[in-house]
Design a protein around this motif. Structure first.
Motif, short mmCIF file in Angstrom:
data_model
loop_
_atom_site.label_atom_id
_atom_site.label_comp_id
_atom_site.label_asym_id
_atom_site.label_seq_id
_atom_site.Cartn_x
_atom_site.Cartn_y
_atom_site.Cartn_z
N GLU A 1 7.22 -2.99 0.14
CA GLU A 1 6.37 -2.22 -0.54
C GLU A 1 5.56 -1.06 0.17
O GLU A 1 5.29 0.14 -0.15
N ILE A 2 5.00 -1.73 1.08
CA ILE A 2 4.11 -0.71 2.29
C ILE A 2 4.98 0.37 2.58
O ILE A 2 4.77 1.53 2.79
N GLU B 1 5.52 2.97 0.04
CA GLU B 1 4.31 3.74 -0.01
C GLU B 1 4.20 4.72 0.93
O GLU B 1 3.66 5.76 0.67
N ALA C 1 6.54 7.60 0.40
CA ALA C 1 5.99 8.39 -0.47
C ALA C 1 4.76 9.16 -0.25
O ALA C 1 4.65 10.58 -0.67
N VAL C 2 4.17 8.68 0.60
CA VAL C 2 3.00 9.66 1.29
C VAL C 2 3.50 10.77 1.85
O VAL C 2 3.08 11.99 1.99
N LEU D 1 -2.41 2.47 4.82
CA LEU D 1 -1.98 1.60 3.70
C LEU D 1 -1.77 0.03 4.13
O LEU D 1 -1.95 -0.80 3.52
N SER E 1 -3.72 -3.22 2.72
CA SER E 1 -3.12 -4.18 2.07
C SER E 1 -3.78 -5.52 2.54
O SER E 1 -3.71 -6.57 2.11
#
Length: 246
Positions: free
Chosen positions: A76-77, A80, A83-84, A104, A108
């Motif tokens: 997930e990280i 993410e 996506a950044v 990120l 977490s």
């Protein structure tokens, strides 16, 4: 052997992406509690699955081994972070973007302090988990390097691959320093402030071409506080002491 409380299963918990995330985290939480209470070697996959309210087959749909379960949010990280990178302004300093993305990871850990502290203790004591942690950090670093290399290549940098690898390693080292110091303190203090100082140091070291550059060789022990490192490097660089860290 201490029994962990059995968690109630959610109906069709893995039927949606959000449900799958919750189930991964439930398995991770169950595992860290059992590892801490009973020992890593003594804990079985069946016990982890039962504590999370699912079956053995469900566990293996999410994780290949019990080593993997403590890093349940790793994918997930990474998603993410990517996506950044995809959403970043092309005109923004890529090192700044990379530092923001790796933040990120810190977020977490801070979001679930109890699990983070138990996991930290376990990775210090169990070689298999320590090796898994190292592999996890290496993957974050490779994600950073890929983004940086692409940005540097867009600028026509002939040393894009090497520059990206060096800067990604520096960002990962800064992140790990801040994270481990914070975990050793029991999660006390403002992790975001520590991260901002560490990433500012990386930014100063790898500022874009065309700005004033300097080489500083600093000899310090690993116990030197990060704030002192930042202050001494900035002083050596002749940086304005009133300039805010970015």
């Amino acid at each position: 052997m201490t029994d962990a409380p059995r968690r109630m299963p959610a109906a069709r918990a893995g039927a949606t992406p959000a449900g799958r995330r919750r189930l991964r985290r439930a398995l991770a939480s169950a595992a860290v509690d059992l590892f801490a209470a009973n020992g890593y070697e003594a804990t079985t996959v069946d016990e982890i699955a039962a504590a999370a309210g699912v079956g053995r087959r469900t566990f293996f749909r999410y994780f290949e081994t019990k080593d993997d379960v403590l890093f349940a949010n790793h994918d997930e990280i990474v998603a993410e972070m990517e996506a950044v990178f995809a959403a970043a302004d092309p005109g923004r300093d890529p090192v700044e973007v990379a530092c923001a993305a790796v933040g990120l990871v810190l977020d977490s850990y801070a979001a679930d302090l109890d699990v983070s502290l138990k996991r930290f203790a376990l990775t210090r004591a169990v070689p298999a988990l320590r090796d898994k942690e190292v592999a996890t950090v290496d993957r974050y670093q490779r994600v950073l390097a890929r983004y940086l290399q692409a940005r540097f290549e867009d600028r026509g940098d002939e040393a894009a691959s090497l520059r990206a690898a060096v800067i990604a390693a520096a960002i990962a080292a800064a992140n790990n320093h801040v994270l481990r110091r914070w975990l050793r303190s029991g999660g006390k203090g403002d992790i975001k402030t520590g991260a901002a100082e560490a990433f500012a140091l990386v930014g100063d070291a790898f500022r874009p071409a065309g700005e004033d550059l300097a080489t500083v060789v600093a000899v310090m022990t690993t116990a030197t506080p990060l704030q002192q490192v930042v202050a001494e490097v900035r002083a050596a660089l002749g940086a304005d002491g009133d300039r805010p860290a970015s």
